[in-house]
Design an enzyme around this catalytic site. Sequence first.
Site, PDB file in Angstrom:
ATOM      1  N   TRP A  26     -13.245 -54.207 -94.412  1.00 11.14           N
ATOM      2  CA  TRP A  26     -14.474 -54.730 -95.012  1.00 11.14           C
ATOM      3  C   TRP A  26     -14.157 -56.103 -95.584  1.00 11.14           C
ATOM      4  CZ3 TRP A  26     -16.737 -50.178 -98.453  1.00 11.14           C
ATOM      5  CH2 TRP A  26     -17.093 -49.108 -97.621  1.00 11.14           C
ATOM      6  N   ARG A  69     -18.787 -66.280 -94.354  1.00 14.64           N
ATOM      7  CA  ARG A  69     -20.115 -66.868 -94.160  1.00 14.64           C
ATOM      8  C   ARG A  69     -20.586 -66.712 -92.716  1.00 14.64           C
ATOM      9  NH1 ARG A  69     -17.964 -73.131 -94.606  1.00 14.64           N
ATOM     10  NH2 ARG A  69     -18.258 -73.707 -92.409  1.00 14.64           N
ATOM     11  N   HIS A  99      -8.061 -61.094 -92.178  1.00 12.63           N
ATOM     12  CA  HIS A  99      -8.079 -59.771 -91.550  1.00 12.63           C
ATOM     13  C   HIS A  99      -9.172 -59.640 -90.498  1.00 12.63           C
ATOM     14  CE1 HIS A  99      -5.786 -57.953 -95.221  1.00 12.63           C
ATOM     15  NE2 HIS A  99      -5.040 -58.729 -94.466  1.00 12.63           N
ATOM     16  N   GLU A 137     -10.411 -51.187 -97.257  1.00 13.14           N
ATOM     17  CA  GLU A 137     -11.068 -51.538 -98.520  1.00 13.14           C
ATOM     18  C   GLU A 137     -11.923 -50.398 -99.055  1.00 13.14           C
ATOM     19  OE1 GLU A 137      -9.706 -55.306 -96.834  1.00 13.14           O
ATOM     20  OE2 GLU A 137     -10.768 -53.576 -95.957  1.00 13.14           O
ATOM     21  N   GLU A 152     -19.128 -75.213-100.225  1.00 13.01           N
ATOM     22  CA  GLU A 152     -18.166 -74.108-100.331  1.00 13.01           C
ATOM     23  C   GLU A 152     -17.572 -73.996-101.728  1.00 13.01           C
ATOM     24  OE1 GLU A 152     -16.900 -71.541 -99.158  1.00 13.01           O
ATOM     25  OE2 GLU A 152     -17.289 -71.393 -97.006  1.00 13.01           O
TER      26      GLU A 152
END
Length: 493
Positions: free
Chosen positions: A164, A168, A186, A227, A276
């Site tokens: 998980w 963006r 990941h 996660e 960002e």
Amino acid sequence: MPLTDLRQYIEALRDLGEIREIDAPVSLDLELGAIIRRCIETGAPAPLFNTFSDHPGGFRILGAPGGISAQPGMELVRVAVALELPPTTGGLAIAEAIAASLDRLAIDPVVVDAAPVFENTVTGAAVDLTALPVPLLHYGDGGRYLNTFGCIVARTPDGSWTNWSIARMMVIDGKRLSGIVAPEQHLGMVAKAWADLGKPMPFALALGVEPAIPFICGMPLPAQVDEGGRLGALLGRAIRTVQCRTVDLEAPASAEILIEGHLHLDELVEEGPMGEFAGYIPLDTQMRRPTYRVSAISHRDNAILPVVAAGEPVEENHTAWGLPCSAQILYDLRKAGIPATTAWIPLQSALHWLVVTVPRDWRRRSGIGESGAFCRRIGQTVFASKAGAVIPKVIVLNDDVDPTDLKELVWAFATRCHPLLGHAVFDDIEAAPLLAYLRRSEKVAGHTGKIVYNCLAPDEWGEALPMRASFRHGYPAEIVDRVRRRWSEYGFS
């Protein structure tokens, strides 16, 4: 009380004065983003937008879902409530709570048969991302960003690892999205495992999930760690998931909106730039990035889309990413034998600083005799970790300093950091390409220099430290207590 969906979270925040409903029509083109930015920068309640001047309706948007509050003593109330902690819990206590959970056994998600997100579902040719209220957030953004606070679900082809994450995603057209899929992250690792088989990666994007999920998505856990199970360990309960309709994945059942499809690493489209976490809209032009092809869109009635307007601190990159990073680094340092009292990424540093505090007897506890060598060990531990990839500057201080107090931190850095002695410099090391100051060559290479600032006392002092000339540190405890008790008697409010 567990908060198992976004709507419960909103009501909990409303009771604490942290929600402001906006019924006046607001434009998705920049106006909404500007309102969210002003709320972030003033600590105003999270805005809940009910109507839009340029969208037919049927959806709502929650801005600044994990932002900070201007209410005294409740700066991180949205984070604390999301993680089911008392509303007045501070940053260091939140990081300690997350770090403490890492030694507990995982509690894996449980699959439920149905979820409200399937109240409305379209698949195949009927899919249309432009029907969703996707905002243009910053003047200068390269497009409209649907995912700024959602949970991306991906699984390796052998089923051994379900990841998980948050990354963006910009809308390309009615059926395609694009965004950063970094190979060292990941999501990129899982996508490559599918590409190596000649297949696109199935994905699910769950938007508007229960409030704790984005914080685990932003946590730099080691590869091959799920996660969902780690969040279960933190909360002490299993997260509910539900089977997707067009891909073989389970997504958080609490989602307000659920997007399904496949990520194609070999189909590149123009994406970005975007404001960002460093606080800038990069000078870079659009870059070619992978394509998410969408096969299904589901949503609740009157669904709520959480939106982060990234930029200057403090916003959700600095809370939902920075706080879990602080916790993971604290855990990693202690496992490496560093007697860290705290590891703290100051929210205002936009993830560019990490402060590590240690007790005055750090030599005895660590077995390292010199501060320069001690700081280098800290740098080696931090920069080798997934969390440390984004952090370029580490400040090491004695633990009489509260790193969450910017006044103390500035004073301590200015008065304790010798300009010449003991800093640990790392000349060429892996770095996140979104760091604000990188040259183009460093962004492309993904490497730059990093530093650990040695703000510990000179080695010749041993464990001795000068007394701080302050109210809290410079007087006997009974005097400090007496002055506090008699403060109103002196005539102060």
